[in-house]
Design an enzyme around this catalytic site. Sequence first.
Site, short mmCIF file in Angstrom:
data_model
loop_
_atom_site.label_atom_id
_atom_site.label_comp_id
_atom_site.label_asym_id
_atom_site.label_seq_id
_atom_site.Cartn_x
_atom_site.Cartn_y
_atom_site.Cartn_z
N ARG A 96 25.24 -7.01 -62.92
CA ARG A 96 26.04 -7.05 -61.70
C ARG A 96 27.51 -6.73 -61.98
NH1 ARG A 96 23.80 -10.50 -58.02
NH2 ARG A 96 23.23 -11.91 -59.70
N TYR A 97 28.01 -7.18 -63.12
CA TYR A 97 29.41 -6.96 -63.50
C TYR A 97 29.40 -6.07 -64.76
CZ TYR A 97 29.80 -11.38 -60.90
OH TYR A 97 29.70 -12.37 -59.97
N ARG A 100 28.88 -7.78 -68.57
CA ARG A 100 27.91 -8.83 -68.87
C ARG A 100 26.61 -8.62 -68.09
NH1 ARG A 100 32.22 -10.18 -65.96
NH2 ARG A 100 32.12 -11.57 -64.18
N CYS A 109 10.90 -23.96 -65.57
CA CYS A 109 11.99 -24.92 -65.79
C CYS A 109 11.37 -26.28 -66.10
CB CYS A 109 12.84 -25.05 -64.53
SG CYS A 109 13.49 -23.47 -63.94
N CYS A 113 14.50 -27.70 -58.92
CA CYS A 113 15.52 -28.22 -58.01
C CYS A 113 15.18 -27.75 -56.60
CB CYS A 113 16.89 -27.70 -58.44
SG CYS A 113 17.18 -27.91 -60.21
N CYS A 116 17.07 -24.61 -55.36
CA CYS A 116 17.19 -23.50 -56.32
C CYS A 116 17.35 -22.15 -55.62
CB CYS A 116 15.95 -23.46 -57.21
SG CYS A 116 15.97 -22.07 -58.35
N ARG A 118 16.80 -19.39 -57.03
CA ARG A 118 15.73 -18.48 -57.49
C ARG A 118 14.37 -19.12 -57.23
NH1 ARG A 118 19.11 -17.07 -62.35
NH2 ARG A 118 20.36 -15.33 -61.58
N ASP A 279 23.63 -21.63 -52.11
CA ASP A 279 23.18 -20.29 -51.71
C ASP A 279 22.20 -20.37 -50.54
OD1 ASP A 279 24.60 -18.74 -53.69
OD2 ASP A 279 23.27 -19.66 -55.17
N ASP A 316 28.57 -17.11 -54.19
CA ASP A 316 27.94 -15.84 -54.53
C ASP A 316 27.73 -15.08 -53.22
OD1 ASP A 316 26.89 -14.80 -57.17
OD2 ASP A 316 26.60 -16.96 -57.42
N LYS A 323 30.41 -13.22 -57.44
CA LYS A 323 31.04 -14.49 -57.06
C LYS A 323 32.46 -14.26 -56.59
CE LYS A 323 28.71 -17.45 -60.34
NZ LYS A 323 27.87 -16.33 -60.82
S1 SF4 Z 1 18.33 -24.37 -60.29
FE1 SF4 Z 1 16.37 -23.23 -60.28
S2 SF4 Z 1 16.38 -22.08 -62.21
FE2 SF4 Z 1 17.92 -23.73 -62.41
S3 SF4 Z 1 16.79 -25.47 -63.33
FE3 SF4 Z 1 16.75 -25.75 -61.11
S4 SF4 Z 1 14.78 -24.81 -60.51
FE4 SF4 Z 1 15.25 -24.02 -62.56
#
Ligand code: SF4
Length: 365
Positions: A96-97, A100, A109, A113, A116, A118, A279, A316, A323
């Site tokens: 994206r940049y 990096r 994971c 979360c 999340c 993603r 997000d 973002d 960002k």
């Molecule tokens: S935010 Fe998403 S990618 Fe990061 S630890 Fe939590 S579930 Fe996994």
Amino acid sequence: MSRINLKSAATLREPTELVAHGLASAADLPDLEKVAARYAVAVTPDIAALIDPGDPDDPIARQFIPSAEELVARPGENADPIGDHAHAPVAGIVHRYPDRVLFKLVHVCAVYCRFCFRREMVGPGKATALSSNAYNGALDYIRAHSEIWEVILTGGDPLMLSPRRLGEIMADLAAIDHVKIIRIHTRVPVADPARISAEMVAALKVEGAATWVALHANHARELTRKARAACAAMIDAGIPMVSQSVLLRGVNDNVAALEALMRAFVECRIKPYYLHHGDLAPGTAHLRATLEHGQQLMRDLRGRVSGLCQPDYVLDIPGGYGKAPVGPSYLSQANSSPGEGELDPETRYRIVDYCGDVHRYPPKP
Ligand code: SF4
């Protein structure tokens, strides 16, 4: 590439297990089954032990225990809220940049979360890790782009890999002359601190590139004695750490909680880096605060803790535009007040101090 050790057999992955452990109500089970059919669930023993089942507003539970509200998608929410796909030249890479790349090694994971960004890309049912071919293609891409100074290992959580595999990957990256920094984004030190073994710490250190670790934590209670020891093991080995947190409604959207979190990071020798605005991931509206509230919290935080404890509040930009800092601005052009006449170019700024009082800069003589 699939050398992932999901060793925590006691991790709770089914809504029925959450109910059995008193972490969810049996009445909610039908809804929770629907959520779990769509989004991954995992609560490690370390995280489960932090939850107070008697508190319906527990800030740890809010992050990890699924809720029927996740079934409600709002306008503007998007399965790829920060536009990873728009900048993915080869599998596993987000460029994206200019200087990096993100290198998305694994799609699993230790915990999942509920907010999340993603969430549509991680968890069981997705490929757990890059294939060998995709891994080699991603390395070739990095080798071919001499402007890539920093590689950010993310996912999923890269510390779900075995130390042996992680060590091989670190060595592959450090062998590329122009790669000077390898940054690892992880939640493992708080979610499953036992994974940060001596072997894991040794795997993170590599000749030829500096390793940085970015710890994701959102509430001071996550920084338990074991989590602090895991971070200290990395820092004592010479690996600098920064933090990233997400501003979450009902978790850390009050200044006392944010202050405690930032102080805890600094006590652990972890420099607060980012406070992300939530997000627009599907089904996460109930956890997002408003930008105005986030800015007010940042103002309040500045009045209470030193610069060492200040993260950048960032958003973002949807679509993959990167960002942008969205923290409040303390400096503005001074408009002339009625009757004030032409502004003196020497006193044309207003600046706000940590108490919220406004001053002219330079001061009027
Ligand atoms: S935010 Fe998403 S990618 Fe990061 S630890 Fe939590 S579930 Fe996994």
